[in-house]
Design a protein around this motif. Structure first.
Motif, PDB file in Angstrom:
ATOM      1  N   ILE A  71       0.866  -1.179   0.000  1.00 23.41           N
ATOM      2  CA  ILE A  71       0.000   0.000   0.000  1.00 23.41           C
ATOM      3  C   ILE A  71       0.900   1.225   0.000  1.00 23.41           C
ATOM      4  O   ILE A  71       1.859   1.305   0.769  1.00 23.41           O
ATOM      5  N   SER A  72       0.613   2.178  -0.887  1.00 18.99           N
ATOM      6  CA  SER A  72       1.326   3.450  -0.887  1.00 18.99           C
ATOM      7  C   SER A  72       0.300   4.564  -0.687  1.00 18.99           C
ATOM      8  O   SER A  72      -0.702   4.633  -1.399  1.00 18.99           O
ATOM      9  N   LEU A  73       0.566   5.423   0.291  1.00 23.39           N
ATOM     10  CA  LEU A  73      -0.371   6.474   0.654  1.00 23.39           C
ATOM     11  C   LEU A  73       0.056   7.828   0.104  1.00 23.39           C
ATOM     12  O   LEU A  73       1.239   8.058  -0.156  1.00 23.39           O
ATOM     13  N   PHE A  74      -0.918   8.707  -0.063  1.00 25.81           N
ATOM     14  CA  PHE A  74      -0.658  10.091  -0.459  1.00 25.81           C
ATOM     15  C   PHE A  74      -1.377  11.004   0.522  1.00 25.81           C
ATOM     16  O   PHE A  74      -2.511  10.731   0.916  1.00 25.81           O
ATOM     17  N   ASP A  75      -0.723  12.076   0.913  1.00 25.33           N
ATOM     18  CA  ASP A  75      -1.279  13.003   1.892  1.00 25.33           C
ATOM     19  C   ASP A  75      -2.307  13.921   1.238  1.00 25.33           C
ATOM     20  O   ASP A  75      -1.952  14.744   0.387  1.00 25.33           O
ATOM     21  N   PRO A  76      -3.592  13.816   1.599  1.00 26.33           N
ATOM     22  CA  PRO A  76      -4.615  14.649   0.966  1.00 26.33           C
ATOM     23  C   PRO A  76      -4.441  16.135   1.223  1.00 26.33           C
ATOM     24  O   PRO A  76      -4.983  16.966   0.492  1.00 26.33           O
ATOM     25  N   GLY A  77      -3.666  16.491   2.250  1.00 25.84           N
ATOM     26  CA  GLY A  77      -3.412  17.906   2.507  1.00 25.84           C
ATOM     27  C   GLY A  77      -2.696  18.586   1.363  1.00 25.84           C
ATOM     28  O   GLY A  77      -2.858  19.794   1.140  1.00 25.84           O
ATOM     29  N   LEU A  78      -1.917  17.819   0.600  1.00 31.46           N
ATOM     30  CA  LEU A  78      -1.178  18.391  -0.525  1.00 31.46           C
ATOM     31  C   LEU A  78      -2.087  18.781  -1.681  1.00 31.46           C
ATOM     32  O   LEU A  78      -1.685  19.545  -2.560  1.00 31.46           O
ATOM     33  N   LEU A  79      -3.307  18.271  -1.698  1.00 32.37           N
ATOM     34  CA  LEU A  79      -4.237  18.599  -2.768  1.00 32.37           C
ATOM     35  C   LEU A  79      -4.857  19.984  -2.593  1.00 32.37           C
ATOM     36  O   LEU A  79      -5.494  20.510  -3.509  1.00 32.37           O
ATOM     37  N   LEU A  80      -4.662  20.584  -1.416  1.00 38.97           N
ATOM     38  CA  LEU A  80      -5.342  21.831  -1.098  1.00 38.97           C
ATOM     39  C   LEU A  80      -4.605  23.079  -1.563  1.00 38.97           C
ATOM     40  O   LEU A  80      -5.168  24.166  -1.575  1.00 38.97           O
ATOM     41  N   ASN A  81      -3.329  22.920  -1.928  1.00 40.55           N
ATOM     42  CA  ASN A  81      -2.560  24.064  -2.433  1.00 40.55           C
ATOM     43  C   ASN A  81      -1.362  23.555  -3.221  1.00 40.55           C
ATOM     44  O   ASN A  81      -0.645  22.682  -2.756  1.00 40.55           O
ATOM     45  N   LYS A  82      -1.156  24.120  -4.404  1.00 35.66           N
ATOM     46  CA  LYS A  82      -0.103  23.625  -5.295  1.00 35.66           C
ATOM     47  C   LYS A  82       1.306  23.911  -4.791  1.00 35.66           C
ATOM     48  O   LYS A  82       2.281  23.360  -5.322  1.00 35.66           O
ATOM     49  N   LEU A  84       2.306  23.433  -1.564  1.00 35.41           N
ATOM     50  CA  LEU A  84       2.660  22.607  -0.413  1.00 35.41           C
ATOM     51  C   LEU A  84       3.442  21.370  -0.857  1.00 35.41           C
ATOM     52  O   LEU A  84       3.106  20.746  -1.859  1.00 35.41           O
ATOM     53  N   THR A  85       4.463  21.022  -0.110  1.00 35.18           N
ATOM     54  CA  THR A  85       5.271  19.832  -0.413  1.00 35.18           C
ATOM     55  C   THR A  85       5.164  18.757   0.657  1.00 35.18           C
ATOM     56  O   THR A  85       5.434  17.596   0.395  1.00 35.18           O
ATOM     57  N   ASN A  86       4.824  19.137   1.879  1.00 37.98           N
ATOM     58  CA  ASN A  86       4.573  18.152   2.930  1.00 37.98           C
ATOM     59  C   ASN A  86       3.734  18.774   4.042  1.00 37.98           C
ATOM     60  O   ASN A  86       3.939  19.924   4.422  1.00 37.98           O
ATOM     61  N   THR A  87       2.775  17.986   4.528  1.00 36.46           N
ATOM     62  CA  THR A  87       1.933  18.455   5.631  1.00 36.46           C
ATOM     63  C   THR A  87       1.791  17.382   6.719  1.00 36.46           C
ATOM     64  O   THR A  87       1.009  17.559   7.646  1.00 36.46           O
ATOM     65  N   TRP A  88       2.511  16.270   6.592  1.00 40.88           N
ATOM     66  CA  TRP A  88       2.595  15.245   7.639  1.00 40.88           C
ATOM     67  C   TRP A  88       1.234  14.633   7.993  1.00 40.88           C
ATOM     68  O   TRP A  88       1.035  14.194   9.116  1.00 40.88           O
ATOM     69  N   PHE A  89       0.275  14.641   7.061  1.00 43.29           N
ATOM     70  CA  PHE A  89      -1.074  14.130   7.322  1.00 43.29           C
ATOM     71  C   PHE A  89      -1.719  14.851   8.514  1.00 43.29           C
ATOM     72  O   PHE A  89      -2.575  14.298   9.203  1.00 43.29           O
ATOM     73  N   ALA A 152       7.621  18.242  13.607  1.00 44.74           N
ATOM     74  CA  ALA A 152       7.399  18.875  12.304  1.00 44.74           C
ATOM     75  C   ALA A 152       7.530  20.385  12.357  1.00 44.74           C
ATOM     76  O   ALA A 152       7.938  21.013  11.377  1.00 44.74           O
ATOM     77  N   TYR A 153       7.206  20.984  13.486  1.00 41.40           N
ATOM     78  CA  TYR A 153       7.241  22.444  13.569  1.00 41.40           C
ATOM     79  C   TYR A 153       8.655  23.016  13.529  1.00 41.40           C
ATOM     80  O   TYR A 153       8.835  24.235  13.459  1.00 41.40           O
ATOM     81  N   LYS A 154       9.667  22.158  13.545  1.00 39.34           N
ATOM     82  CA  LYS A 154      11.043  22.621  13.378  1.00 39.34           C
ATOM     83  C   LYS A 154      11.467  22.648  11.914  1.00 39.34           C
ATOM     84  O   LYS A 154      12.601  23.006  11.601  1.00 39.34           O
ATOM     85  N   HIS A 155      10.573  22.260  11.021  1.00 43.46           N
ATOM     86  CA  HIS A 155      10.874  22.210   9.592  1.00 43.46           C
ATOM     87  C   HIS A 155      10.318  23.441   8.891  1.00 43.46           C
ATOM     88  O   HIS A 155       9.234  23.936   9.244  1.00 43.46           O
ATOM     89  N   SER A 156      11.022  23.930   7.879  1.00 43.30           N
ATOM     90  CA  SER A 156      10.609  25.148   7.178  1.00 43.30           C
ATOM     91  C   SER A 156       9.242  25.021   6.511  1.00 43.30           C
ATOM     92  O   SER A 156       8.512  26.006   6.360  1.00 43.30           O
ATOM     93  N   ALA A 157       8.863  23.800   6.116  1.00 41.11           N
ATOM     94  CA  ALA A 157       7.572  23.602   5.454  1.00 41.11           C
ATOM     95  C   ALA A 157       6.398  23.821   6.402  1.00 41.11           C
ATOM     96  O   ALA A 157       5.271  24.038   5.950  1.00 41.11           O
TER      97      ALA A 157
END
Length: 268
Positions: A71-82, A84-89, A152-157
């Motif tokens: 199974i390979s998952l994709f983070d649906p948060g990335l669909l909300l803005n072009k 965004l590169t990571n939102t950690w689910f 995650a809050y220590k990351h620039s994204a």
């Protein structure tokens, strides 16, 4: 891309395909390849390049080389803005995507009589947080993670994500209110972790790996973590390469000890 309301329903439709899984008004893109194997390997995504159309199912091509259902998952948060590169689910204030996908997978594995001991999660970079969250709900599961963000809050994204997913909230407020979504130490449970870290990736070594290791050895955590370090200037924060990852996956699925000649330091 077809839409289903459970993983089992999607599997009954086809043994290999990508689809949208709907749960609590959220669309989760998922790739599955069922081979009739006992073990399941779940890939959680790292940062996603935006130079290709979404969704992208990272490492789904590995499926033909591994002896497990995939199974390979994709983070649906990335669909909300072009941008965004990571939102950690992490989802939105009202909807925690990591919790939702964990519930979906827990329900699916229960429906097909798969125990947590037969579920293996593989995530690098931003894939660490969702992998831990899923394992938290699957007693006996195994996580392999590499060069991950443990806070995650220590990351620039993180700052880039806030105006899109957490509008009208300041950074400190999000960190305090939703720390369980962004801090791996809040995701303790009865599962096994193999945490690999490249020391040449100095940012993640100092800001994520070392603080988490210090927390782990000073806590009474339920999770069992083996920390392994290597030094590879060429790969840095990136992948160690397909061949090494295939070797890791093979050993993990065989429940072998994950020690390699390119690992030069281990803490457990």
């Amino acid at each position: 891309m077809k839409v289903f309301y459970s993983m089992k329903e999607a599997l009954e439709y086809s043994s290999e395909h990508s689809f949208l899984l709907v749960y609590r008004h959220v669309f989760f893109p998922v790739y599955i390849n069922y081979k009739g194997k006992e073990n399941w390997l779940v890939f959680t995504p790292g940062a996603c390049s935006r130079n290709k159309p979404m969704p992208i199912f990272q490492r789904s091509s590995y499926s033909e080389h591994v002896d497990a259902n995939v199974i390979s998952l994709f983070d649906p948060g990335l669909l909300l803005n072009k941008n965004l590169t990571n939102t950690w689910f992490s989802g939105t204030p009202a909807r925690y995507f990591g919790d939702y996908i964990s519930d979906l997978l827990k329900s699916f594995f229960k429906s097909v009589d798969i125990e947590g001991e037969n579920v293996f999660l593989f995530g690098t970079s931003a894939g660490g947080l969702p992998a831990f969250k899923i394992a938290q709900k699957l007693k006996g599961a195994t996580v392999w993670c590499g060069n991950i963000q443990t806070k995650a809050y220590k990351h620039s994204a993180f700052k880039k994500m806030l105006p899109v997913l957490y509008p009208n909230k300041i950074e400190s407020e999000v960190v305090k209110e939703f720390s369980n979504r962004f801090d791996i130490s809040k995701m303790d449970g009865d599962f096994k972790v193999y945490y690999f870290q490249n020391r040449s990736d100095e940012f993640h070594y100092k800001n994520h790996y070392k603080p988490f290791m210090d927390w782990y050895f000073s806590s009474n955590a339920k999770m069992k973590v083996v920390f392994s370090e290597y030094y590879d200037v060429e790969s840095g924060h990136g992948s160690i390469g397909r061949l090494k990852e295939y070797e890791i996956i093979d050993k993990m699925l065989r429940k072998d000890f994950l020690y390699f000649n390119w690992i030069d330091c281990t803490h457990e």
